[in-house]
Design a protein around this motif. Structure first.
Motif, PDB file in Angstrom:
ATOM      1  N   GLY A   1      34.722  35.256  15.715  1.00  0.00           N
ATOM      2  CA  GLY A   1      35.565  36.430  15.788  1.00  0.00           C
ATOM      3  C   GLY A   1      34.812  37.740  15.716  1.00  0.00           C
ATOM      4  N   MET A   2      33.508  37.677  15.586  1.00  0.00           N
ATOM      5  CA  MET A   2      32.718  38.906  15.504  1.00  0.00           C
ATOM      6  C   MET A   2      32.094  39.177  16.865  1.00  0.00           C
ATOM      7  N   ASP A   3      31.741  40.405  17.078  1.00  0.00           N
ATOM      8  CA  ASP A   3      31.040  40.727  18.308  1.00  0.00           C
ATOM      9  C   ASP A   3      29.677  40.047  18.293  1.00  0.00           C
ATOM     10  N   PRO A   4      29.299  39.364  19.387  1.00  0.00           N
ATOM     11  CA  PRO A   4      28.022  38.650  19.403  1.00  0.00           C
ATOM     12  C   PRO A   4      26.841  39.615  19.370  1.00  0.00           C
ATOM     13  N   ILE A   5      25.795  39.151  18.729  1.00  0.00           N
ATOM     14  CA  ILE A   5      24.560  39.931  18.659  1.00  0.00           C
ATOM     15  C   ILE A   5      23.520  39.196  19.496  1.00  0.00           C
ATOM     16  N   GLY A   6      23.084  39.765  20.561  1.00  0.00           N
ATOM     17  CA  GLY A   6      22.078  39.147  21.414  1.00  0.00           C
ATOM     18  C   GLY A   6      22.682  38.090  22.318  1.00  0.00           C
ATOM     19  N   PRO A   7      21.853  37.478  23.145  1.00  0.00           N
ATOM     20  CA  PRO A   7      22.364  36.442  24.064  1.00  0.00           C
ATOM     21  C   PRO A   7      22.655  35.140  23.323  1.00  0.00           C
ATOM     22  N   ALA A   8      23.515  34.324  23.923  1.00  0.00           N
ATOM     23  CA  ALA A   8      23.879  33.041  23.313  1.00  0.00           C
ATOM     24  C   ALA A   8      22.798  31.991  23.518  1.00  0.00           C
ATOM     25  N   TRP A   9      22.004  32.141  24.556  1.00  0.00           N
ATOM     26  CA  TRP A   9      20.954  31.161  24.861  1.00  0.00           C
ATOM     27  C   TRP A   9      19.641  31.656  24.295  1.00  0.00           C
ATOM     28  N   ILE A  10      19.356  31.301  23.076  1.00  0.00           N
ATOM     29  CA  ILE A  10      18.091  31.682  22.470  1.00  0.00           C
ATOM     30  C   ILE A  10      17.310  30.414  22.163  1.00  0.00           C
ATOM     31  N   ARG A  11      16.019  30.575  21.977  1.00  0.00           N
ATOM     32  CA  ARG A  11      15.166  29.426  21.665  1.00  0.00           C
ATOM     33  C   ARG A  11      15.060  29.267  20.156  1.00  0.00           C
ATOM     34  N   TYR A  12      15.155  28.030  19.746  1.00  0.00           N
ATOM     35  CA  TYR A  12      14.926  27.721  18.346  1.00  0.00           C
ATOM     36  C   TYR A  12      13.525  27.152  18.210  1.00  0.00           C
ATOM     37  N   GLY A  13      12.946  27.334  17.060  1.00  0.00           N
ATOM     38  CA  GLY A  13      11.616  26.800  16.814  1.00  0.00           C
ATOM     39  C   GLY A  13      11.642  25.286  16.725  1.00  0.00           C
ATOM     40  N   VAL A  14      10.532  24.660  17.080  1.00  0.00           N
ATOM     41  CA  VAL A  14      10.424  23.209  17.043  1.00  0.00           C
ATOM     42  C   VAL A  14      10.551  22.707  15.607  1.00  0.00           C
ATOM     43  N   LEU A  15      10.093  23.502  14.645  1.00  0.00           N
ATOM     44  CA  LEU A  15      10.186  23.084  13.248  1.00  0.00           C
ATOM     45  C   LEU A  15      11.632  22.923  12.813  1.00  0.00           C
ATOM     46  N   TYR A  16      12.519  23.697  13.397  1.00  0.00           N
ATOM     47  CA  TYR A  16      13.927  23.538  13.063  1.00  0.00           C
ATOM     48  C   TYR A  16      14.404  22.142  13.442  1.00  0.00           C
ATOM     49  N   TYR A  17      13.998  21.657  14.612  1.00  0.00           N
ATOM     50  CA  TYR A  17      14.410  20.325  15.049  1.00  0.00           C
ATOM     51  C   TYR A  17      13.778  19.243  14.178  1.00  0.00           C
ATOM     52  N   LEU A  18      12.522  19.430  13.808  1.00  0.00           N
ATOM     53  CA  LEU A  18      11.879  18.453  12.926  1.00  0.00           C
ATOM     54  C   LEU A  18      12.583  18.405  11.576  1.00  0.00           C
ATOM     55  N   TYR A  19      12.912  19.584  11.059  1.00  0.00           N
ATOM     56  CA  TYR A  19      13.620  19.647   9.788  1.00  0.00           C
ATOM     57  C   TYR A  19      14.982  18.982   9.910  1.00  0.00           C
TER      58      TYR A  19
END
Length: 127
Positions: free
Chosen positions: A49-67
């Motif tokens: 419900g909030m105005d989006p900040i930045g684009p929706a397609w951003i890259r996440y770090g690989v460490l996030y996936y490992l975690y």
């Protein structure tokens, strides 16, 4: 031939008609009450419900996936402890206790290995 099968077919036909009507009813209701115009907010990415900040397609770090994978693996592994905990009093001897301690020790070794490899260390990217 008796007429029982005709009555059964009528029941099936009524069931199919009522089922099709129940399935189509939400689509009819949405078509009747949905707004027919497109606003500027309609095409934006919805973020709580909030105005989006930045684009929706951003890259996440690989460490996030490992975690996340580590969390998922340990979350599923802990599920194996519940049956052992339930059977702990029903099985005589120390077999269940030894098996649980070995299982937890193996999990601890996996955590120590991941910690040593730096999975839990988050390095910030400098922008």
């Amino acid at each position: 031939m008796n007429g029982i099968w005709v009555v059964d077919l009528i029941y099936i036909a009524i069931f199919l008609v009522v089922g099709a009507g129940a399935a189509a009813l939400p689509f009819v209701i949405v078509a009747l009450i949905a707004p027919s115009y497109i606003q500027d907010k309609t095409l934006e990415t919805y973020e709580c419900g909030m105005d989006p900040i930045g684009p929706a397609w951003i890259r996440y770090g690989v460490l996030y996936y490992l975690y996340a994978l580590m969390f998922l693996a340990f979350d599923v592994d802990v599920l194996y402890l519940f049956p052992a905990a339930l059977a702990y009093r029903k099985v005589p001897g120390m077999g269940v206790a030894v098996a649980m301690v070995l299982f937890i020790a193996i999990l601890a070794l996996a955590i120590a290995y991941a910690w040593r490899k730096g999975v839990f260390t988050w390095s910030r990217r400098k922008i």
